[in-house]
Design a protein around this motif. Structure first.
Motif, PDB file in Angstrom:
ATOM      1  N   ALA A   8       0.525 -12.868   4.748  1.00  0.00           N
ATOM      2  CA  ALA A   8       0.737 -11.572   5.392  1.00  0.00           C
ATOM      3  C   ALA A   8       1.380 -10.562   4.450  1.00  0.00           C
ATOM      4  CB  ALA A   8       1.579 -11.745   6.638  1.00  0.00           C
ATOM      5  N   SER A   9       1.969 -11.006   3.351  1.00  0.00           N
ATOM      6  CA  SER A   9       2.627 -10.059   2.452  1.00  0.00           C
ATOM      7  C   SER A   9       1.621  -9.164   1.727  1.00  0.00           C
ATOM      8  CB  SER A   9       3.528 -10.781   1.456  1.00  0.00           C
ATOM      9  OG  SER A   9       2.760 -11.521   0.548  1.00  0.00           O
ATOM     10  N   LEU A  10       0.346  -9.459   1.821  1.00  0.00           N
ATOM     11  CA  LEU A  10      -0.668  -8.549   1.295  1.00  0.00           C
ATOM     12  C   LEU A  10      -1.020  -7.481   2.333  1.00  0.00           C
ATOM     13  CD1 LEU A  10      -3.048 -10.942  -0.660  1.00  0.00           C
ATOM     14  CD2 LEU A  10      -1.462  -9.250  -1.580  1.00  0.00           C
ATOM     15  N   ARG A  11      -0.316  -7.523   3.457  1.00  0.00           N
ATOM     16  CA  ARG A  11      -0.489  -6.541   4.520  1.00  0.00           C
ATOM     17  C   ARG A  11       0.882  -5.996   4.895  1.00  0.00           C
ATOM     18  NH1 ARG A  11      -5.518  -5.807   6.020  1.00  0.00           N
ATOM     19  NH2 ARG A  11      -6.964  -7.467   5.537  1.00  0.00           N
ATOM     20  N   ASP A  12       0.918  -4.752   5.325  1.00  0.00           N
ATOM     21  CA  ASP A  12       2.193  -4.176   5.741  1.00  0.00           C
ATOM     22  C   ASP A  12       2.507  -4.560   7.184  1.00  0.00           C
ATOM     23  OD1 ASP A  12       0.733  -2.504   7.420  1.00  0.00           O
ATOM     24  OD2 ASP A  12       1.222  -0.659   6.353  1.00  0.00           O
ATOM     25  N   GLU A  13       3.571  -3.999   7.732  1.00  0.00           N
ATOM     26  CA  GLU A  13       4.025  -4.346   9.069  1.00  0.00           C
ATOM     27  C   GLU A  13       3.010  -3.983  10.149  1.00  0.00           C
ATOM     28  OE1 GLU A  13       5.848  -2.293   6.928  1.00  0.00           O
ATOM     29  OE2 GLU A  13       6.929  -4.000   6.118  1.00  0.00           O
ATOM     30  N   GLN A  14       2.106  -3.047   9.856  1.00  0.00           N
ATOM     31  CA  GLN A  14       1.068  -2.652  10.806  1.00  0.00           C
ATOM     32  C   GLN A  14      -0.253  -3.382  10.549  1.00  0.00           C
ATOM     33  OE1 GLN A  14       3.105  -0.037   9.349  1.00  0.00           O
ATOM     34  NE2 GLN A  14       4.319  -0.425  11.174  1.00  0.00           N
ATOM     35  N   GLY A  15      -0.248  -4.318   9.607  1.00  0.00           N
ATOM     36  CA  GLY A  15      -1.455  -5.085   9.312  1.00  0.00           C
ATOM     37  C   GLY A  15      -2.397  -4.433   8.325  1.00  0.00           C
ATOM     38  N   GLN A  16      -2.005  -3.296   7.741  1.00  0.00           N
ATOM     39  CA  GLN A  16      -2.868  -2.629   6.763  1.00  0.00           C
ATOM     40  C   GLN A  16      -2.722  -3.300   5.405  1.00  0.00           C
ATOM     41  OE1 GLN A  16      -1.515   1.519   7.269  1.00  0.00           O
ATOM     42  NE2 GLN A  16      -3.595   1.905   8.004  1.00  0.00           N
ATOM     43  N   ARG A  17      -3.833  -3.361   4.678  1.00  0.00           N
ATOM     44  CA  ARG A  17      -3.806  -4.025   3.377  1.00  0.00           C
ATOM     45  C   ARG A  17      -2.992  -3.230   2.358  1.00  0.00           C
ATOM     46  NH1 ARG A  17      -7.787  -1.267   0.383  1.00  0.00           N
ATOM     47  NH2 ARG A  17      -9.247  -0.264   1.794  1.00  0.00           N
ATOM     48  N   ARG A  18      -2.441  -3.967   1.390  1.00  0.00           N
ATOM     49  CA  ARG A  18      -1.621  -3.382   0.326  1.00  0.00           C
ATOM     50  C   ARG A  18      -2.305  -3.492  -1.026  1.00  0.00           C
ATOM     51  NH1 ARG A  18       4.385  -5.750   1.762  1.00  0.00           N
ATOM     52  NH2 ARG A  18       4.798  -4.331   3.461  1.00  0.00           N
ATOM     53  N   TYR A  19      -3.619  -3.623  -1.051  1.00  0.00           N
ATOM     54  CA  TYR A  19      -4.341  -3.790  -2.311  1.00  0.00           C
ATOM     55  C   TYR A  19      -5.611  -2.959  -2.310  1.00  0.00           C
ATOM     56  CZ  TYR A  19      -6.840  -7.059   0.711  1.00  0.00           C
ATOM     57  OH  TYR A  19      -7.517  -7.623   1.752  1.00  0.00           O
ATOM     58  N   LEU A  20      -6.046  -2.541  -3.495  1.00  0.00           N
ATOM     59  CA  LEU A  20      -7.298  -1.830  -3.625  1.00  0.00           C
ATOM     60  C   LEU A  20      -8.446  -2.818  -3.528  1.00  0.00           C
ATOM     61  CD1 LEU A  20      -5.353   0.335  -4.746  1.00  0.00           C
ATOM     62  CD2 LEU A  20      -7.159   0.993  -6.300  1.00  0.00           C
ATOM     63  N   CYS A  21      -9.551  -2.389  -2.951  1.00  0.00           N
ATOM     64  CA  CYS A  21     -10.730  -3.245  -2.863  1.00  0.00           C
ATOM     65  C   CYS A  21     -11.974  -2.373  -2.769  1.00  0.00           C
ATOM     66  CB  CYS A  21     -10.622  -4.203  -1.686  1.00  0.00           C
ATOM     67  SG  CYS A  21     -10.677  -3.424  -0.056  1.00  0.00           S
ATOM     68  N   GLY A  22     -13.128  -3.026  -2.711  1.00  0.00           N
ATOM     69  CA  GLY A  22     -14.390  -2.301  -2.587  1.00  0.00           C
ATOM     70  C   GLY A  22     -14.593  -1.364  -3.770  1.00  0.00           C
ATOM     71  N   ASN A  23     -14.936  -0.107  -3.473  1.00  0.00           N
ATOM     72  CA  ASN A  23     -15.179   0.852  -4.558  1.00  0.00           C
ATOM     73  C   ASN A  23     -13.927   1.666  -4.904  1.00  0.00           C
ATOM     74  OD1 ASN A  23     -14.979   2.712  -2.497  1.00  0.00           O
ATOM     75  ND2 ASN A  23     -17.031   3.543  -2.740  1.00  0.00           N
ATOM     76  N   GLU A  24     -12.800   1.332  -4.310  1.00  0.00           N
ATOM     77  CA  GLU A  24     -11.564   2.073  -4.607  1.00  0.00           C
ATOM     78  C   GLU A  24     -11.182   2.021  -6.085  1.00  0.00           C
ATOM     79  OE1 GLU A  24      -9.325   1.888  -0.281  1.00  0.00           O
ATOM     80  OE2 GLU A  24      -9.056   0.230  -1.700  1.00  0.00           O
ATOM     81  N   PRO A  25     -11.271   0.867  -6.768  1.00  0.00           N
ATOM     82  CA  PRO A  25     -10.939   0.882  -8.203  1.00  0.00           C
ATOM     83  C   PRO A  25     -11.824   1.847  -9.010  1.00  0.00           C
ATOM     84  CG  PRO A  25     -10.930  -1.364  -7.392  1.00  0.00           C
ATOM     85  CD  PRO A  25     -11.497  -0.504  -6.291  1.00  0.00           C
ATOM     86  N   ARG A  26     -13.113   1.919  -8.685  1.00  0.00           N
ATOM     87  CA  ARG A  26     -14.008   2.849  -9.395  1.00  0.00           C
ATOM     88  C   ARG A  26     -13.621   4.294  -9.119  1.00  0.00           C
ATOM     89  NH1 ARG A  26     -17.829  -0.270  -7.147  1.00  0.00           N
ATOM     90  NH2 ARG A  26     -18.432  -2.025  -8.412  1.00  0.00           N
ATOM     91  N   ARG A  27     -13.302   4.585  -7.868  1.00  0.00           N
ATOM     92  CA  ARG A  27     -12.883   5.943  -7.521  1.00  0.00           C
ATOM     93  C   ARG A  27     -11.572   6.299  -8.203  1.00  0.00           C
ATOM     94  NH1 ARG A  27     -13.241   4.725  -1.597  1.00  0.00           N
ATOM     95  NH2 ARG A  27     -11.418   6.081  -1.423  1.00  0.00           N
ATOM     96  N   PHE A  28     -10.656   5.329  -8.277  1.00  0.00           N
ATOM     97  CA  PHE A  28      -9.378   5.543  -8.966  1.00  0.00           C
ATOM     98  C   PHE A  28      -9.625   5.850 -10.445  1.00  0.00           C
ATOM     99  CE2 PHE A  28      -5.772   3.795 -11.381  1.00  0.00           C
ATOM    100  CZ  PHE A  28      -4.741   4.576 -10.871  1.00  0.00           C
ATOM    101  N   LEU A  29     -10.507   5.081 -11.084  1.00  0.00           N
ATOM    102  CA  LEU A  29     -10.838   5.319 -12.497  1.00  0.00           C
ATOM    103  C   LEU A  29     -11.467   6.692 -12.701  1.00  0.00           C
ATOM    104  CD1 LEU A  29     -12.248   1.891 -13.738  1.00  0.00           C
ATOM    105  CD2 LEU A  29     -10.113   3.006 -14.434  1.00  0.00           C
ATOM    106  N   ALA A  30     -12.342   7.097 -11.792  1.00  0.00           N
ATOM    107  CA  ALA A  30     -12.982   8.411 -11.898  1.00  0.00           C
ATOM    108  C   ALA A  30     -11.943   9.525 -11.794  1.00  0.00           C
ATOM    109  CB  ALA A  30     -14.059   8.564 -10.828  1.00  0.00           C
TER     110      ALA A  30
END
Length: 195
Positions: A8-30
């Motif tokens: 659960a530590s990869l999720r916050d108290e509301q259950g939202q993820r705390r890591y980048l995934c999918g195409n987020e790393p590509r968008r971050f690089l752009a």
């Protein structure tokens, strides 16, 4: 007493993820590509190495191992001084070496405070349209661990790259997530006559 890492530590108290995934790393690089050279290199360093923000801003010219294509981080979260080497893409190494020109071997590549570094990463996240508890430097670190798990990088190597003292900490990222989790679910659905 804890028996192991809490997934659960990869999720916050509301259950939202705390890591980048999918195409987020590509968008971050752009988004980072539109930044000044120092900020761009710093953002890419965090994404490609999973280093902690304080380890990134402490990186010095004498810790760029260009021949081996690795950067050497001083692990700051342990009581004893330890170093770890993490491979980086050749173009990132070139950018880091450019930043190192004219600096003393023991002088940090970035003269920023931790707050300034955090703000620059946050700017790239905002520009990339990434919002939520994962839109921060720690989200890049967790994303690095998750991607290692998805790409079946051996757990001891991931532990070494991330600078964890205990492999139990690294095993947190081995909990099925992202593409791997979806692949398992699709196999399950096919077994149920769907998918």
């Amino acid at each position: 007493m804890r028996s192991g890492p809490d997934p659960a530590s990869l999720r916050d108290e509301q259950g939202q993820r705390r890591y980048l995934c999918g195409n987020e790393p590509r968008r971050f690089l752009a988004a980072a590509a539109r930044m000044d050279a120092e900020s761009r290199a710093f953002c890419r360093l965090l994404l490609f190495t999973g280093c902690r923000i304080s380890e990134g801003i402490a990186l010095r010219p004498d810790r760029l191992d260009a021949e081996a294509g690795r950067v050497v981080f001083r692990t700051l979260k342990r009581r004893k001084l330890t170093y770890r080497a993490v491979p980086v893409p050749a173009d990132l190494m070139r950018d880091l070496r450019r930043l190192a020109r004219g600096k003393r071997p023991d002088e940090p590549l970035w003269t920023w405070s931790r707050t300034t570094a955090w703000r620059r990463v946050r700017w790239a996240m905002t520009e990339a349209g990434i919002a939520g508890p994962h839109a921060m430097p720690k989200g890049l670190r967790h994303g690095f661990g998750i991607l290692n798990a998805e790409r079946n990088v051996p757990l001891p190597l991931t532990r070494d790259w991330m600078g964890h003292a205990d492999i139990k900490t690294t095993s947190l990222y081995q909990h099925a997530v992202g593409r791997e989790e979806r692949s398992f679910a699709k196999r399950l659905w096919r077994g149920m006559g769907d998918g």
